[in-house]
Design a protein around this motif. Structure first.
Motif, PDB file in Angstrom:
ATOM      1  N   LYS A 161     -42.817 -36.819  -4.855  1.00  0.00           N
ATOM      2  CA  LYS A 161     -44.017 -37.397  -5.458  1.00  0.00           C
ATOM      3  C   LYS A 161     -44.090 -36.936  -6.912  1.00  0.00           C
ATOM      4  O   LYS A 161     -43.509 -35.909  -7.274  1.00  0.00           O
ATOM      5  CB  LYS A 161     -45.289 -36.972  -4.721  1.00  0.00           C
ATOM      6  CG  LYS A 161     -45.418 -37.578  -3.338  1.00  0.00           C
ATOM      7  CD  LYS A 161     -46.738 -37.245  -2.706  1.00  0.00           C
ATOM      8  CE  LYS A 161     -46.852 -37.926  -1.346  1.00  0.00           C
ATOM      9  NZ  LYS A 161     -48.126 -37.620  -0.697  1.00  0.00           N
ATOM     10  N   LYS A 162     -44.820 -37.680  -7.704  1.00  0.00           N
ATOM     11  CA  LYS A 162     -44.979 -37.337  -9.115  1.00  0.00           C
ATOM     12  C   LYS A 162     -46.466 -37.186  -9.406  1.00  0.00           C
ATOM     13  O   LYS A 162     -47.275 -38.015  -8.986  1.00  0.00           O
ATOM     14  CB  LYS A 162     -44.389 -38.446  -9.984  1.00  0.00           C
ATOM     15  CG  LYS A 162     -44.500 -38.171 -11.453  1.00  0.00           C
ATOM     16  CD  LYS A 162     -43.887 -39.286 -12.281  1.00  0.00           C
ATOM     17  CE  LYS A 162     -44.033 -38.854 -13.675  1.00  0.00           C
ATOM     18  NZ  LYS A 162     -44.087 -39.515 -14.733  1.00  0.00           N
ATOM     19  N   PHE A 163     -46.826 -36.119 -10.138  1.00  0.00           N
ATOM     20  CA  PHE A 163     -48.219 -35.908 -10.521  1.00  0.00           C
ATOM     21  C   PHE A 163     -48.339 -36.088 -12.015  1.00  0.00           C
ATOM     22  O   PHE A 163     -47.632 -35.456 -12.794  1.00  0.00           O
ATOM     23  CB  PHE A 163     -48.701 -34.507 -10.129  1.00  0.00           C
ATOM     24  CG  PHE A 163     -50.142 -34.252 -10.465  1.00  0.00           C
ATOM     25  CD1 PHE A 163     -51.152 -34.942  -9.802  1.00  0.00           C
ATOM     26  CD2 PHE A 163     -50.499 -33.349 -11.445  1.00  0.00           C
ATOM     27  CE1 PHE A 163     -52.493 -34.711 -10.099  1.00  0.00           C
ATOM     28  CE2 PHE A 163     -51.835 -33.109 -11.752  1.00  0.00           C
ATOM     29  CZ  PHE A 163     -52.826 -33.805 -11.073  1.00  0.00           C
ATOM     30  N   ASP A 164     -49.230 -36.963 -12.432  1.00  0.00           N
ATOM     31  CA  ASP A 164     -49.500 -37.191 -13.851  1.00  0.00           C
ATOM     32  C   ASP A 164     -50.804 -36.484 -14.185  1.00  0.00           C
ATOM     33  O   ASP A 164     -51.870 -36.912 -13.752  1.00  0.00           O
ATOM     34  CB  ASP A 164     -49.620 -38.690 -14.131  1.00  0.00           C
ATOM     35  CG  ASP A 164     -49.857 -39.007 -15.594  1.00  0.00           C
ATOM     36  OD1 ASP A 164     -50.197 -38.092 -16.376  1.00  0.00           O
ATOM     37  OD2 ASP A 164     -49.698 -40.177 -15.965  1.00  0.00           O
ATOM     38  N   PRO A 165     -50.744 -35.372 -14.965  1.00  0.00           N
ATOM     39  CA  PRO A 165     -51.960 -34.618 -15.262  1.00  0.00           C
ATOM     40  C   PRO A 165     -52.945 -35.371 -16.159  1.00  0.00           C
ATOM     41  O   PRO A 165     -54.121 -35.021 -16.197  1.00  0.00           O
ATOM     42  CB  PRO A 165     -51.453 -33.347 -15.944  1.00  0.00           C
ATOM     43  CG  PRO A 165     -50.088 -33.659 -16.407  1.00  0.00           C
ATOM     44  CD  PRO A 165     -49.560 -34.746 -15.527  1.00  0.00           C
ATOM     45  N   MET A 168     -54.262 -37.836 -13.532  1.00  0.00           N
ATOM     46  CA  MET A 168     -54.521 -37.038 -12.338  1.00  0.00           C
ATOM     47  C   MET A 168     -54.191 -37.801 -11.068  1.00  0.00           C
ATOM     48  O   MET A 168     -54.850 -37.665 -10.037  1.00  0.00           O
ATOM     49  CB  MET A 168     -55.952 -36.508 -12.328  1.00  0.00           C
ATOM     50  CG  MET A 168     -56.186 -35.486 -13.407  1.00  0.00           C
ATOM     51  SD  MET A 168     -57.694 -34.579 -13.164  1.00  0.00           S
ATOM     52  CE  MET A 168     -58.473 -34.821 -14.746  1.00  0.00           C
ATOM     53  N   LYS A 169     -53.126 -38.587 -11.130  1.00  0.00           N
ATOM     54  CA  LYS A 169     -52.669 -39.366  -9.979  1.00  0.00           C
ATOM     55  C   LYS A 169     -51.365 -38.793  -9.438  1.00  0.00           C
ATOM     56  O   LYS A 169     -50.459 -38.458 -10.186  1.00  0.00           O
ATOM     57  CB  LYS A 169     -52.429 -40.833 -10.366  1.00  0.00           C
ATOM     58  CG  LYS A 169     -53.682 -41.546 -10.858  1.00  0.00           C
ATOM     59  CD  LYS A 169     -54.623 -41.830  -9.744  1.00  0.00           C
ATOM     60  CE  LYS A 169     -55.826 -42.582 -10.257  1.00  0.00           C
ATOM     61  NZ  LYS A 169     -56.940 -42.568  -9.393  1.00  0.00           N
ATOM     62  N   LEU A 170     -51.294 -38.699  -8.139  1.00  0.00           N
ATOM     63  CA  LEU A 170     -50.111 -38.260  -7.422  1.00  0.00           C
ATOM     64  C   LEU A 170     -49.528 -39.500  -6.746  1.00  0.00           C
ATOM     65  O   LEU A 170     -50.205 -40.151  -5.942  1.00  0.00           O
ATOM     66  CB  LEU A 170     -50.508 -37.206  -6.385  1.00  0.00           C
ATOM     67  CG  LEU A 170     -49.439 -36.452  -5.638  1.00  0.00           C
ATOM     68  CD1 LEU A 170     -48.575 -35.642  -6.596  1.00  0.00           C
ATOM     69  CD2 LEU A 170     -50.075 -35.513  -4.623  1.00  0.00           C
ATOM     70  N   THR A 171     -48.315 -39.877  -7.116  1.00  0.00           N
ATOM     71  CA  THR A 171     -47.702 -41.106  -6.589  1.00  0.00           C
ATOM     72  C   THR A 171     -46.308 -40.821  -6.040  1.00  0.00           C
ATOM     73  O   THR A 171     -45.661 -39.863  -6.446  1.00  0.00           O
ATOM     74  CB  THR A 171     -47.589 -42.172  -7.690  1.00  0.00           C
ATOM     75  OG1 THR A 171     -46.852 -41.646  -8.783  1.00  0.00           O
ATOM     76  CG2 THR A 171     -48.960 -42.616  -8.175  1.00  0.00           C
ATOM     77  N   LYS A 172     -45.861 -41.683  -5.148  1.00  0.00           N
ATOM     78  CA  LYS A 172     -44.497 -41.568  -4.611  1.00  0.00           C
ATOM     79  C   LYS A 172     -43.516 -41.882  -5.720  1.00  0.00           C
ATOM     80  O   LYS A 172     -43.757 -42.728  -6.559  1.00  0.00           O
ATOM     81  CB  LYS A 172     -44.308 -42.531  -3.446  1.00  0.00           C
ATOM     82  CG  LYS A 172     -45.274 -42.256  -2.306  1.00  0.00           C
ATOM     83  CD  LYS A 172     -44.576 -42.164  -1.004  1.00  0.00           C
ATOM     84  CE  LYS A 172     -45.584 -42.082   0.111  1.00  0.00           C
ATOM     85  NZ  LYS A 172     -45.625 -40.843   0.771  1.00  0.00           N
ATOM     86  N   LYS A 173     -42.369 -41.181  -5.719  1.00  0.00           N
ATOM     87  CA  LYS A 173     -41.324 -41.423  -6.742  1.00  0.00           C
ATOM     88  C   LYS A 173     -40.566 -42.670  -6.412  1.00  0.00           C
ATOM     89  O   LYS A 173     -40.426 -43.083  -5.306  1.00  0.00           O
ATOM     90  CB  LYS A 173     -40.364 -40.229  -6.826  1.00  0.00           C
ATOM     91  CG  LYS A 173     -40.991 -39.074  -7.568  1.00  0.00           C
ATOM     92  CD  LYS A 173     -39.947 -38.009  -7.813  1.00  0.00           C
ATOM     93  CE  LYS A 173     -40.520 -36.924  -8.713  1.00  0.00           C
ATOM     94  NZ  LYS A 173     -39.571 -35.876  -9.000  1.00  0.00           N
TER      95      LYS A 173
END
Length: 173
Positions: A161-165, A168-173
């Motif tokens: 998963k990838k977190f964009d600070p 603030m979204k956590l998404t599947k890679k």
């Protein structure tokens, strides 16, 4: 000087007397921001340590980045990544393993990361807190007695998963 004052004011790598260790975070984007988030987390805990760990106020007291990351985790993530837990468990661990004291922090050369100088066992609770900011296991180290130790954990949720600070979204890679 109190621990809260040291978190706020000791920012030049000041060293305590006696034994101490370094919590090192490196190779991350925007380390100044991440250090500030970590400091906010520790200050929120120290200023509200009597608040019950199940109290929903923790979600308002802790930094939004940490709360957003945590609240987006799915049940399967908790079984794969042993550095993650629910917010009440994080607070409980900070309280139960309170054999640490923050002494100072500083930016690493070339602003590639930061380090926190502490006495005791801060790493036990700090590594999961840093991970909940969206920092990968591979960027978190402890230096004690001249030896560098990598984070020991199984799968890192940030490998799938990838977190964009920013969002603030956590998404599947």
């Amino acid at each position: 000087m109190t621990e809260i004052e040291r978190i706020k004011n000791n920012t030049n790598g000041e060293l305590p007397k006696g034994e101490y260790s370094f919590l090192i975070v490196q190779d991350i984007p925007n380390p100044k921001h991440e250090l500030e988030i970590f400091k906010q987390t520790m200050l929120a805990f120290l200023e509200n340590k009597e608040l019950d760990e199940e109290d929903p106020k923790w979600e308002k007291l802790l930094p939004k980045q940490l709360v957003a990351f945590t609240n987006q985790l799915e049940e399967e993530d908790y079984h794969k990544d042993d550095l993650i837990s629910h917010i009440p468990n994080m607070i409980r661990r900070l309280r139960e393993i309170r054999e640490w004291e923050w002494y100072s922090s500083t930016m690493l050369e070339n602003d590639e990361g930061f380090e926190v100088i502490y006495t005791g066992k801060l790493n036990v609770t700090a590594q999961p807190l840093l991970h909940h900011q969206g920092i990968p296991h591979a960027s978190i180290f402890v230096e004690k007695n001249g030896e560098l130790y990598a984070t020991k954990a199984l799968t890192d949720v940030l490998t799938y998963k990838k977190f964009d600070p920013v969002t603030m979204k956590l998404t599947k890679k």
